[in-house]
Design an enzyme around this catalytic site. Structure first.
Site, short mmCIF file in Angstrom:
data_model
loop_
_atom_site.label_atom_id
_atom_site.label_comp_id
_atom_site.label_asym_id
_atom_site.label_seq_id
_atom_site.Cartn_x
_atom_site.Cartn_y
_atom_site.Cartn_z
N GLU A 132 12.95 19.57 3.61
CA GLU A 132 13.76 20.68 4.14
C GLU A 132 13.84 21.80 3.10
O GLU A 132 13.56 21.55 1.91
CB GLU A 132 15.18 20.17 4.46
CG GLU A 132 15.14 19.08 5.53
CD GLU A 132 16.52 18.64 5.98
OE1 GLU A 132 17.54 19.09 5.40
OE2 GLU A 132 16.57 17.84 6.94
N HIS A 135 16.02 20.52 0.35
CA HIS A 135 15.90 19.10 -0.04
C HIS A 135 14.44 18.67 -0.02
O HIS A 135 13.90 18.35 1.04
CB HIS A 135 16.74 18.22 0.89
CG HIS A 135 18.15 18.71 1.03
ND1 HIS A 135 19.09 18.53 0.04
CD2 HIS A 135 18.74 19.44 2.01
CE1 HIS A 135 20.23 19.12 0.42
NE2 HIS A 135 20.04 19.67 1.62
N GLY A 136 13.82 18.70 -1.21
CA GLY A 136 12.41 18.30 -1.32
C GLY A 136 12.27 16.96 -2.00
O GLY A 136 12.06 15.93 -1.35
N GLU A 366 4.11 14.65 -1.49
CA GLU A 366 4.15 13.18 -1.47
C GLU A 366 4.76 12.63 -2.75
O GLU A 366 4.31 11.62 -3.29
CB GLU A 366 2.75 12.61 -1.29
CG GLU A 366 2.05 13.08 -0.05
CD GLU A 366 2.26 12.17 1.13
OE1 GLU A 366 2.82 11.08 0.94
OE2 GLU A 366 1.89 12.56 2.23
N THR A 368 6.47 14.55 -6.35
CA THR A 368 5.83 15.30 -7.43
C THR A 368 5.45 14.33 -8.56
O THR A 368 5.94 13.20 -8.62
CB THR A 368 6.79 16.38 -8.01
OG1 THR A 368 7.87 15.71 -8.66
CG2 THR A 368 7.34 17.30 -6.92
N PHE A 386 17.15 9.42 -11.81
CA PHE A 386 16.98 10.53 -10.87
C PHE A 386 18.11 11.55 -10.96
O PHE A 386 17.91 12.72 -10.70
CB PHE A 386 16.89 10.00 -9.42
CG PHE A 386 15.68 9.14 -9.21
CD1 PHE A 386 14.46 9.73 -8.92
CD2 PHE A 386 15.76 7.76 -9.33
CE1 PHE A 386 13.33 8.94 -8.74
CE2 PHE A 386 14.64 6.97 -9.14
CZ PHE A 386 13.42 7.56 -8.85
P1 FAD Z 1 11.80 20.41 -5.68
O1 FAD Z 1 12.27 19.07 -5.23
O2 FAD Z 1 12.77 21.55 -5.59
O3 FAD Z 1 11.28 20.26 -7.17
C1 FAD Z 1 11.06 21.39 -8.03
C2 FAD Z 1 10.69 20.86 -9.42
O4 FAD Z 1 11.78 20.08 -9.95
C3 FAD Z 1 9.48 19.91 -9.38
O5 FAD Z 1 8.66 20.14 -10.50
C4 FAD Z 1 10.09 18.52 -9.45
O6 FAD Z 1 9.23 17.56 -10.04
C5 FAD Z 1 11.32 18.78 -10.32
N1 FAD Z 1 12.40 17.81 -10.09
C6 FAD Z 1 13.09 17.59 -8.93
N2 FAD Z 1 13.98 16.60 -9.10
C7 FAD Z 1 13.85 16.16 -10.38
C8 FAD Z 1 14.48 15.15 -11.16
N3 FAD Z 1 15.42 14.32 -10.65
N4 FAD Z 1 14.10 14.99 -12.45
C9 FAD Z 1 13.13 15.77 -12.98
N5 FAD Z 1 12.49 16.76 -12.30
C10 FAD Z 1 12.85 16.93 -11.01
N6 FAD Z 1 6.64 17.62 3.33
C11 FAD Z 1 6.76 16.93 4.52
O7 FAD Z 1 7.81 16.40 4.85
N7 FAD Z 1 5.69 16.86 5.40
C12 FAD Z 1 4.49 17.44 5.12
O8 FAD Z 1 3.54 17.35 5.93
C13 FAD Z 1 4.35 18.19 3.87
N8 FAD Z 1 3.19 18.86 3.61
C14 FAD Z 1 3.16 19.72 2.52
C15 FAD Z 1 2.08 20.60 2.36
C16 FAD Z 1 2.07 21.52 1.32
C17 FAD Z 1 0.96 22.51 1.21
C18 FAD Z 1 3.13 21.52 0.36
C19 FAD Z 1 3.13 22.48 -0.81
C20 FAD Z 1 4.19 20.65 0.50
C21 FAD Z 1 4.24 19.76 1.59
N9 FAD Z 1 5.37 18.95 1.82
C22 FAD Z 1 5.48 18.24 3.00
C23 FAD Z 1 6.53 19.07 0.94
C24 FAD Z 1 6.41 18.35 -0.38
O9 FAD Z 1 6.50 16.97 -0.19
C25 FAD Z 1 7.53 18.90 -1.32
O10 FAD Z 1 7.12 20.20 -1.71
C26 FAD Z 1 7.76 18.01 -2.53
O11 FAD Z 1 8.38 16.81 -2.16
C27 FAD Z 1 8.62 18.70 -3.60
O12 FAD Z 1 9.78 19.24 -3.03
P2 FAD Z 1 10.16 20.77 -3.36
O13 FAD Z 1 8.98 21.62 -3.10
O14 FAD Z 1 11.42 21.08 -2.62
O15 FAD Z 1 10.44 20.82 -4.91
#
Ligand code: FAD
Length: 387
Positions: A132, A135-136, A366, A368, A386
């Site tokens: 979302e 919420h990633g 899937e 990071t 986490f």
């Molecule tokens: P954030 O969670 O905001 O993270 C930002 C940064 O902070 C990252 O570097 C992360 O490693 C770091 N971070 C976060 N939490 C912590 C922590 N606790 N400790 C240390 N570091 C942390 N999602 C779906 O549901 N279905 C799909 O089909 C799908 N396809 C995708 C296709 C593309 C092209 C892309 C770019 C993304 C897709 N995604 C999909 C989403 C993807 O899974 C998320 O982008 C990913 O899970 C990261 O979430 P975020 O982008 O909100 O980053």
């Protein structure tokens, strides 16, 4: 093709056939135009059904006219598709591991009958809505929710970064069920032509351009009770799908790296500077040696993981290790390959920079790289880091 420790010797006839079929399909039908698709930001949608006819969607599942091949065959398929482009492998991963797998594992008989054969043939396309806008990495904090409504539920919320959502007939939407006491996460099959569903495309991506990505906006969307996946509750639902998909990614990333290596090796023998091929210089040979070594060790990791999966012993944390390692390896090695191609390396005429840009997405989706470090760290110490 690089296979330095002769892993091919252990493949059976079916696994070789799948590898050769996928390789031929990629070379004839996709590779010639993939650079143009990447630049245009399009996916070769005319090939979606042909990929189904060839058995590229969830071939490791049984029943419902699905091929039920070995996990090694499945992994090799992912490797060959990603050797062309991570977007091509993403199409097969989402359809198979993220949509067909949960319907197969957690769906009712009616849901399986309705979707699995049609999706296996590529006649219907699915997408997986977990992430979302707010919420990633922590999807358990999701805001998308379902309220009871007569014979079913009303869904509200927004999913983003959803591979294939603008093309999809159905979305597996993970939402909190507000009708149960502790708001468990449940899976809802949402047909994209229902009132209140919008799937706008996300434009201007600089990575995974030959893959269509969008949002799923749900505004008072009614779904009947029979659209709920009955067999799972809680985060186990989406996380078990991600384990399946991450297994395929760990294999696929090796394919991307292998293609970068092969491109760089060929270039190094063809390209002359100072009166001889650049591949005759020690600095370039060291790069090829390092690339080949990194690719080979990553291949060995996924082959071992596959043995564990075949006998039912594979743990999600082991999949995290392979996804984390192999994608980082591919991301690093694609950059070295690009470097070896000099100026030509920055064009779409050669694959390494396209792979390099794609792998930024693969490194992030899937789970990071960081999140997989934390999963492994938790496993090693027993202490979750986490929060
Ligand atoms: P954030 O969670 O905001 O993270 C930002 C940064 O902070 C990252 O570097 C992360 O490693 C770091 N971070 C976060 N939490 C912590 C922590 N606790 N400790 C240390 N570091 C942390 N999602 C779906 O549901 N279905 C799909 O089909 C799908 N396809 C995708 C296709 C593309 C092209 C892309 C770019 C993304 C897709 N995604 C999909 C989403 C993807 O899974 C998320 O982008 C990913 O899970 C990261 O979430 P975020 O982008 O909100 O980053």
């Amino acid at each position: 093709m690089l296979d330095y420790v002769d892993l091919e010797a252990d493949l059976d006839a079916e696994e070789r056939l799948i590898r050769d079929t996928a390789r031929e399909f990629v070379e004839e039908k996709v590779r010639p135009d993939i650079g143009d698709h990447w630049i245009a930001g399009t996916f070769p949608t005319e090939l979606i059904e042909e990929m189904g006819e060839l058995g590229f969607y969830a071939p490791n599942l049984d029943g419902y006219d699905l091929p039920n091949v070995s996990e090694t065959a499945y992994g090799i398929l992912m490797q060959e598709l990603e050797a062309c482009d991570s977007g091509l492998r993403s199409m097969a991963s989402v359809q198979g591991a993220l949509v067909m797998y949960p319907i197969h594992s957690y769906g009712s008989e009616a849901q399986k009958d309705k979707w699995l054969e049609a999706m296996g043939r590529g006649e219907k396309i699915g997408c997986f809505g977990l992430t979302e806008p707010n919420h990633g990495s922590n999807p358990s904090a999701m805001e998308t929710h379902a309220e009871a409504d007569g014979d079913g539920y009303v869904l509200n919320g927004t999913k983003t970064w959803i591979t294939n959502s603008p093309l999809a007939d159905v979305a597996v939407v993970w939402a909190k069920d507000h009708t149960s006491e502790d708001d468990p996460v449940r899976g809802f099959l949402v047909e994209t032509d229902r009132d209140g569903v919008e799937t706008p495309k996300i434009d201007e991506k600089l990575s995974l351009r030959a893959s269509i990505t969008g949002q799923i906006e749900l505004s008072n969307v009614h779904v009947p009770e029979e659209n709920v996946l009955p067999g799972v509750e809680g985060m186990k639902g989406p996380l078990s799908c991600l384990t399946q998909a991450r297994f395929g990614i760990a294999w696929g990333a090796v394919g991307a790296a292998r293609n970068c290596f092969e491109t760089a090796r060929e270039y190094a023998t063809d390209r002359d500077q100072f009166g001889k091929p650049i591949g005759s210089f020690q600095l370039q040979q060291e790069k090829l040696a390092e690339m080949a070594t990194q690719i080979t060790t990553s291949q060995l990791l996924v082959h071992r993981l596959t043995e564990l999966k075949e006998r039912g012993d594979l743990r999600p944390e082991q999949v995290s290790m392979a996804k984390r390692n192999n994608v980082r390896m591919a991301r690093d090695q694609s950059r070295i390959a690009r470097e070896m191609l000099g100026g030509n390396g920055i064009t779409a005429d050669y694959s390494p920079m396209r792979h390099m840009a794609n792998l930024e997405t693969v490194y992030t989706y899937e789970g990071t790289h960081d999140i997989h470090s934390l999963i492994i760290g938790h496993d090693l110490t027993g202490i979750p880091a986490f929060q």
